[in-house]
Every structure is written in C-alpha cells, then in structure tokens.
Design an enzyme around this catalytic site. Structure first.
Site, mmCIF file in Angstrom:
data_model
loop_
_atom_site.group_PDB
_atom_site.id
_atom_site.type_symbol
_atom_site.label_atom_id
_atom_site.label_comp_id
_atom_site.label_asym_id
_atom_site.label_seq_id
_atom_site.Cartn_x
_atom_site.Cartn_y
_atom_site.Cartn_z
ATOM 1 N N GLN A 14 0.895 -1.259 -0.090
ATOM 2 C CA GLN A 14 -0.180 0.087 -0.106
ATOM 3 C C GLN A 14 0.757 1.247 0.131
ATOM 4 O OE1 GLN A 14 -2.294 2.140 3.114
ATOM 5 N NE2 GLN A 14 -4.062 1.025 2.324
ATOM 6 N N CYS A 51 -6.133 7.430 5.101
ATOM 7 C CA CYS A 51 -5.903 7.704 6.059
ATOM 8 C C CYS A 51 -6.130 9.255 6.551
ATOM 9 C CB CYS A 51 -4.272 7.501 6.061
ATOM 10 S SG CYS A 51 -3.255 7.918 7.771
ATOM 11 N N GLY A 79 -9.319 -4.633 10.840
ATOM 12 C CA GLY A 79 -8.120 -3.778 11.533
ATOM 13 C C GLY A 79 -7.869 -4.052 12.844
ATOM 14 N N ARG A 80 -8.490 -3.013 13.586
ATOM 15 C CA ARG A 80 -8.270 -3.069 14.917
ATOM 16 C C ARG A 80 -8.963 -4.243 15.560
ATOM 17 N NH1 ARG A 80 -11.202 2.403 16.452
ATOM 18 N NH2 ARG A 80 -12.555 1.861 14.690
ATOM 19 N N HIS A 133 -13.952 2.329 3.962
ATOM 20 C CA HIS A 133 -14.097 2.552 5.436
ATOM 21 C C HIS A 133 -15.481 3.249 5.659
ATOM 22 C CE1 HIS A 133 -12.784 2.734 9.660
ATOM 23 N NE2 HIS A 133 -13.658 3.801 9.624
ATOM 24 N N ASN A 156 -15.302 -2.075 5.364
ATOM 25 C CA ASN A 156 -14.262 -1.878 6.476
ATOM 26 C C ASN A 156 -14.826 -0.980 7.692
ATOM 27 O OD1 ASN A 156 -11.305 -0.058 7.051
ATOM 28 N ND2 ASN A 156 -11.592 -2.114 7.892
ATOM 29 N N GLY A 157 -14.792 -1.527 8.715
ATOM 30 C CA GLY A 157 -15.138 -0.311 9.949
ATOM 31 C C GLY A 157 -16.144 -1.157 10.898
ATOM 32 N N ASP A 158 -15.415 -1.516 12.051
ATOM 33 C CA ASP A 158 -16.383 -1.836 13.150
ATOM 34 C C ASP A 158 -16.618 -3.446 13.143
ATOM 35 O OD1 ASP A 158 -16.145 0.613 14.041
ATOM 36 O OD2 ASP A 158 -18.347 1.013 13.806
#
EC number: 1.3.1.-
Length: 330
Positions: free
Chosen positions: A72, A102, A228-229, A171, A204-206
C-alpha cells in the site's frame, strides 16, 4: 469466488487492513496462520520510497507464505506516486493498493491519504498514474468522504473503476470522524448495488465479531470485509468468522496457551526481522492486546515491557503459562 485481476480468493474473503506500526511481517504472519485471505503492508510513503528512506524500503519486505499480498502506497504528488508504483512493483507483490483513507493529520494535512477526497480530479489522475506504472492489479482503500457534507464515495467508485482499479475497500466513516462513532455501511451497500460497479467491493469499519461480519455480509452485499483493529492481539478472528459463516456456530475461544503461542511466534519473528533491540521494544505495544481480559495480568505486562532480551520475555511467558494453567484450563 472473488477475483482481483488474476488473483483468486474465496467466496467471501477476509482482508487484513494495512495498519501503520502494526501490519508488519511478524504481525501478518500470525494473521495469515489464523485465516487472513489477503493482507497488505503498512502504508508506505511515496516520498520516503523515492528518497530511499530505510524505514520505507524495509516495508517492502514480503514473504512467499504471505501471498496474496499487496503493497500500500500513499502520497500527494501524482508523478511521485507513479514512480513509487514502479519501485513497489519490483518488490514483486501480488497487487498495489493506494491509500485514500488515512485520516491522521500528518498524512491528510500534507495532501495525502483522505485529503484526496477533497480533490476527486487529482485522485483520478493519481490513480491513473499508478495503474499506468504497473502490470499488477491496482486497488484502492478510501472513506465515505471528507465530512458529512461531502460523502462522494458513489462518484469516487465509478470514476476509479473507469480508469482501471480492480477492487475497492471502503471504510464506513468520513475523514472528519477519524475513528469515532459507529461506521455507517449504508453507502458501502449502495456502491455495491450500483449496476455500473463490477469490481469487488470490500467493507471496512467495526467488524469485531463473527455475528457482525455475517450480518453486514447479508445486509450490504459486500464481496468481503477488511478487519483492522479487531485483529490486534486477536488474530483468531479470521478463522472464527469463517467457522461461523460455515456452521452458524462459534469456535472455542483461544486458550491462554494459544495466546502465549501466538505472542511467542510474533516475538520470534519480530526479533529475527528487526534485530534483538528493536524487535523487543516494538513488541511491547502488543502484550496488553494478546492477554486482554486475563485476570490480574497487569504485573506480568509491567515486567514484559521492562525487560530487554528475548530470553527474558520467553521466561515471563513461561511464568504466565504456569500461573494461569489451572485458572484458565491451559
């Protein structure tokens, strides 16, 4: 089967997000072992790569067992991004990904990352420069828009597909939201429903549980999800989601011994790849995540972040195994 150019993935692939200071080869190794289908490097500065900066060049390191893997890139200059794509191509990844998502100040305020959501013509020009510079599939990761007044992802998706990207990850937040509030997948679903869109769309997200992955898969129709997280300190989430999709049932939670083994593998690779000093220091951010939720773990964590050698860390991990053997049925 989901395809990104010539890359063939499963019917509902699970992607590991490119996370700065997290998604390095040691972390990717434990995620791959636990079911990640497609992974990305940490994002690499085009300016740093052009200048041959050591940190940027090191991020090009990829290993055969990681495939398929994408490099990336992010940057603010169209020509530099094209040149950077050529350099990244020589590292022989499976694809090149462009970061237009980002939100952090030091990236966005320099005209890179999510900042390009304020200048769609430049985003298109930059993407075309990357597509033209490589024979590899080019993908993009971005957000819904800059803020609530400029959620332009529907336009972005069409225009980037038209100039040749092979997949898009969205995202479900704006740049203004950073990582606050709940991710809104409604527009991600609308992009997927658009009859003009033929490339894979990843959400993407949560995504932090098997139930949520299945719910969002069914509700929004995405081709796969990027995690991700939720994978930090918990690489088992990938296989847990796969098992839940296949059976409707949960896999047993990782034991304390599973956590110790994953942490040890991460540590060993970190020391081999980065050297004994840096490898030990950079692992310190991961211990709390690997052992999150263990009763009275704080004294062990305090010791883990203070010791300076590989053997000392391994000794403490052995103590953890013994201390929790009866309590957690190691």
């Amino acid at each position: 089967m989901v395809k990104i150019g010539p890359i063939e993935l499963s019917d509902f692939p699970l992607l590991l997000a490119p996370m700065e200071d997290v998604s390095d080869p040691p972390f990717r190794a434990v995620c791959k072992e636990n079911g990640a289908d497609l992974m990305y490097t940490e994002f690499i500065s085009s300016e740093g790569l052009i200048r041959d900066a050591a940190k940027s060049v090191q991020k090009l390191d990829i290993f055969e067992y990681e495939r398929p893997i994408g490099i990336q890139l992010f940057g603010s200059d169209v020509q530099t991004m094209g040149e950077c794509a050529k350099i990244a191509t020589r590292a022989n990844p499976d694809l090149i990904d462009i970061n237009y998502g980002c939100p952090v100040k030091q990236v966005a305020c320099r005209g890179a990352g999510a900042a390009l959501l304020q200048d769609i013509p430049k985003m298109v020009q930059m993407t075309k420069a990357v597509v033209d510079a490589t024979h590899l599939p080019v993908t993009v990761k971005t957000r819904l828009g800059w803020d609530d007044n400029t959620k332009n992802i529907l336009e972005v998706a069409e225009r980037l597909q038209d100039i040749g990207i092979q997949a898009l990850t969205i995202h479900g937040r704006t740049r203004a939201q950073l990582y606050k509030g709940d991710a809104d997948w409604t527009l991600i679903g609308r992009v997927k429903e658009n009859p003009r869109i033929t490339i894979p769309i990843f959400g993407n997200g949560d995504i932090d549980s098997p139930e949520k992955a299945v719910e969002y898969k069914n509700r929004y129709g995405v081709d796969g999800v990027m995690i991700g997280r939720a994978s930090i300190g918990y690489p088992w989430i990938f296989n847990e989601i796969k098992h839940y999709i296949a059976t409707g049932e949960h896999r047993p939670a990782p034991t304390v011994q599973d956590r110790i083994e994953a942490c040890r593998k991460h540590l060993d690779f970190s020391v081999r790849w980065k050297g004994p000093r840096v490898g030990i220091v950079e692992m310190r951010r991961h211990y709390a995540n690997y052992f999150k939720g263990l009763l009275d773990f704080k004294p062990f964590r305090t010791r883990l972040v203070l010791v300076d050698t590989h053997d000392e860390v391994l000794s403490i991990l052995h103590e953890v195994s013994e201390a929790y053997e009866e309590m957690y049925n190691v």
